[in-house]
Design an enzyme around this catalytic site. Structure first.
Site, short mmCIF file in Angstrom:
data_model
loop_
_atom_site.label_atom_id
_atom_site.label_comp_id
_atom_site.label_asym_id
_atom_site.label_seq_id
_atom_site.Cartn_x
_atom_site.Cartn_y
_atom_site.Cartn_z
N GLY A 1 -6.91 6.69 15.96
CA GLY A 1 -7.80 7.07 14.87
C GLY A 1 -7.42 6.43 13.55
N GLY B 1 -5.71 6.42 10.69
CA GLY B 1 -4.57 7.13 10.12
C GLY B 1 -4.31 6.71 8.69
N ARG B 2 -4.79 5.54 8.33
CA ARG B 2 -4.63 5.10 6.93
C ARG B 2 -5.90 4.41 6.45
NH1 ARG B 2 -0.83 -0.18 7.86
NH2 ARG B 2 -1.61 -0.49 9.94
N LYS C 1 -8.49 1.25 2.77
CA LYS C 1 -7.32 1.22 3.64
C LYS C 1 -6.10 1.56 2.79
CE LYS C 1 -5.05 -1.56 7.18
NZ LYS C 1 -5.19 -2.76 8.01
N GLY D 1 -0.31 7.45 5.58
CA GLY D 1 -1.68 7.09 5.26
C GLY D 1 -1.81 6.11 4.10
N ARG E 1 -14.42 0.14 17.31
CA ARG E 1 -13.49 -0.69 18.08
C ARG E 1 -13.64 -0.41 19.59
NH1 ARG E 1 -9.32 -0.44 14.08
NH2 ARG E 1 -10.48 0.01 12.20
N ASP F 1 -7.38 -0.98 20.06
CA ASP F 1 -7.90 -0.30 18.86
C ASP F 1 -8.09 -1.28 17.71
OD1 ASP F 1 -4.95 -0.17 19.23
OD2 ASP F 1 -4.97 0.46 17.15
N ASP G 1 -8.64 -5.55 11.22
CA ASP G 1 -7.29 -5.01 11.10
C ASP G 1 -6.22 -6.08 10.94
OD1 ASP G 1 -8.24 -2.50 11.12
OD2 ASP G 1 -7.07 -1.79 12.82
P1 AMP Z 1 -2.48 -0.60 13.46
O1 AMP Z 1 -1.09 -1.07 13.40
O2 AMP Z 1 -3.30 -0.84 12.24
O3 AMP Z 1 -3.22 -0.98 14.69
O4 AMP Z 1 -2.35 1.01 13.51
C1 AMP Z 1 -2.16 1.74 14.67
C2 AMP Z 1 -2.42 3.19 14.38
O5 AMP Z 1 -1.43 3.69 13.47
C3 AMP Z 1 -3.77 3.48 13.73
O6 AMP Z 1 -4.20 4.71 14.20
C4 AMP Z 1 -3.41 3.53 12.27
O7 AMP Z 1 -4.35 4.24 11.52
C5 AMP Z 1 -2.05 4.22 12.31
N1 AMP Z 1 -1.23 3.89 11.14
C6 AMP Z 1 -0.65 2.72 10.84
N2 AMP Z 1 0.00 2.77 9.65
C7 AMP Z 1 -0.18 4.01 9.18
C8 AMP Z 1 0.22 4.71 8.00
N3 AMP Z 1 0.94 4.12 7.04
N4 AMP Z 1 -0.14 6.00 7.88
C9 AMP Z 1 -0.87 6.60 8.81
N5 AMP Z 1 -1.29 6.02 9.94
C10 AMP Z 1 -0.96 4.74 10.13
MG MG Z 2 -5.43 -0.84 13.64
#
Ligand code: AMP
Ligand code: MG
Length: 519
Positions: free
Chosen positions: A97, A99-100, A120, A133, A197, A267, A277
């Site tokens: 989901g 997350g940020r 973001k 986040g 996605r 994702d 992303d």
């Molecule tokens: P990604 O590396 O962008 O593919 O992120 C993988 C998952 O981790 C996704 O659900 C992101 O939203 C979550 N995520 C990555 N960095 C953060 C962060 N700093 N705070 C909260 N969620 C995060």
């Molecule tokens: Mg991502």
């Protein structure tokens, strides 16, 4: 007055819980959540072309700075974080989901086109798991620059509207080696028709929630693929075939420009075939199919440059599995997936012919292409500079001795002293075959090549240099770079510094050569 809508919110089920606490969200496509305000928003970059696309002012206003920092909402905005899952490094990771990321709403542009506006780094959401986040300036800047560079390169991508410094510090461990430090925080505003996605469909499928799966697929098909017809099992197969085609095209575009995504988890693959992303991505300097910019990926090099097309196919298989419950039979999905290899091979051939400026088709072109890759790997050769210099090698030099023939390529070699003996002969032999195939010079070869081979790409070490300047309060360098990247195929006098190959100091420097997911 900007108009907002939100078809995603209106058409799909919401998480009934509205408290911003981390949780598993079932039976819903998103959770309503507000951005968390920041201390001191400062606009660091505003992309006027994207602003124009959305009908926003040409220059940033205080109101937009406040809104894009997450400190205020405009009437009509209905912010939410999307729920999705994904396969990470080949393993099912369950719910992930946004997350940020928080989508503020869907802008209805003056031309009636619609664009999701997403922050973001706006603070925690129900999907933040153990993280904060937030995003740091370096990774937010990298996302803004690279998505705009990709757009101007002609590669399908999400866009970026703005980069806002938050005035708050964020704690990060850049190399995951226990050396955490505080870094300036920032928020990038991303813009795309949709951020759906592959993992959006995988999550309900993994939970056996066919009802939600169907709602998500029907929404996606009717909203973004209306020409495929009304939702039905046949339409779902046609939809999957179209995603296969777009993804194959995207992979060849990445190969064309030398882009390595770095985290091709399911994702992080867009259902619209966009690059999405931007995290620990990198740009090839020396041509090396085994290169990955992501330290997290080093053990298996799963997401290395040369593996990207295969990984995309594997990700498409995950998507096919997710769609299977709605289609009811495997065969049509398997057939569509099988088409991937042919589409990618045909795209690659036509892409390489343009990169090499070869007209028509010759049965030996594939061999010529393979042998080129071999020569490029025989000594560290800058991919971007190589193709630009190749366009200048005159047809008449076909009969020149080896060293004179190869001399115009010198600038592309990282260790010119190694270009002798077998290496020199390899290049010379390939060049002779190539020039014979290309035929006499009439100027058209260089023209075709220079339209396919960029001179300016957002090299990793340049990003690092610009990040340092901005962190030290000097944003003008960022503005210059963004301007140069708007015309990546055109030689721009006085802008040579943005086209130079990686200097030695940057070879092993974190951020310039290697990155982690710590953003
Ligand atoms: P990604 O590396 O962008 O593919 O992120 C993988 C998952 O981790 C996704 O659900 C992101 O939203 C979550 N995520 C990555 N960095 C953060 C962060 N700093 N705070 C909260 N969620 C995060
Ligand atoms: Mg991502």
């Amino acid at each position: 007055m900007t108009r907002f809508d939100d078809r995603f919110v209106r058409s799909l089920p919401a998480d009934p819980e509205t408290d911003n606490v981390v949780r598993q969200v079932r039976g819903a496509a998103y959770s309503k959540v507000q951005p968390t305000p920041v201390s001191k928003p400062t606009m660091l970059a505003w992309v006027p072309e994207v602003a124009a696309l959305l009908g926003l002012p040409e220059a940033p206003t205080d109101e937009w700075t406040t809104v894009l920092a997450g400190n205020a909402l405009l009437p009509g905005m209905a912010p939410y974080a999307a729920c999705y899952g994904g396969h990470q490094f080949g393993n099912w990771a369950g719910q992930l989901g946004d997350g940020r990321a928080i989508t503020l709403g869907e802008v209805i542009a003056p031309d009636d086109s619609r664009w999701d506006l997403q922050l973001k780094g706006p603070g925690p959401t129900p999907y933040s798991r153990r993280a904060d986040g937030r995003a740091v300036l370096r990774s937010s800047l990298r996302e803004l620059v690279c998505s705009e560079a990709m757009f101007h390169l002609g590669v399908p991508t999400t866009r970026a509207l703005a980069l806002v410094a938050t005035g708050d510090q964020v704690e990060r461990d850049l190399l995951y080696d226990g050396n955490a430090r505080f870094e300036p925080g920032a928020i990038t505003t991303r813009v795309a028709p949709s951020f759906i996605r592959f993992g959006t469909f995988e999550l309900p499928a993994s939970r056996g929630d066919k009802e939600l799966l169907q709602k998500l697929v029907d929404f996606t098909v009717t909203t973004f693929f209306p020409s495929l017809g009304a939702p039905s099992p046949e339409t779902y197969v046609a939809f999957f075939s179209e995603v296969v085609r777009r993804t194959a095209v995207l992979m060849m575009e990445w190969q064309r420009v030398g882009f390595v995504h770095g985290v091709m988890n399911t994702d992080n693959l867009s259902i619209l075939g966009l690059t999405i992303d931007y995290g620990p991505y990198g740009w090839l300097e020396g041509f090396d199919p085994g290169w990955t910019p992501n330290t997290t990926d080093l053990p298996g090099k799963r997401y290395a440059f040369g593996n990207q097309p295969q990984v995309a196919q594997w990700n498409l298989m995950c998507l096919a599995n997710a769609l299977f419950p709605l289609v009811g039979e495997a065969k049509p999905l398997e057939d569509a997936l099988e088409g991937y290899a042919d589409i990618a091979a045909a795209e690659q051939l036509s892409m390489m012919r343009k990169k090499l400026g070869l007209a028509g088709d010759d049965v030996k072109d594939r061999e010529l292409m393979r042998d080129l890759f071999r020569a490029l790997m025989s000594t560290e050769t800058d991919m971007t500079l190589f193709y630009r210099l190749l366009a200048r090698v005159p047809a008449a030099s076909v009969s020149a001795p080896d060293d004179a023939l190869v001399a115009p390529l010198a600038e592309a070699f990282y260790a010119p002293e190694q270009v002798k003996g077998d290496v020199l002969e390899g290049f010379a032999e390939w060049l002779r075959r190539y020039l014979q195939r290309a035929g006499p010079d009439d100027g058209s070869r260089a023209k075709v090549m220079n339209a396919s081979n960029p001179l300016y790409v957002p090299r990793n070490y340049l990003a690092q240099t610009v990040i340092q300047a901005v962190e030290q309060g000097e944003p003008s360098m960022l503005a210059e770079w963004l301007t140069v990247l708007k015309r990546p195929y055109v030689e721009q006098p006085g802008m040579e510094r943005w086209a130079k190959k990686r200097p030695e100091w940057a070879r092993h420097q974190p951020g310039s050569s290697m990155l982690s997911c710590s953003s």
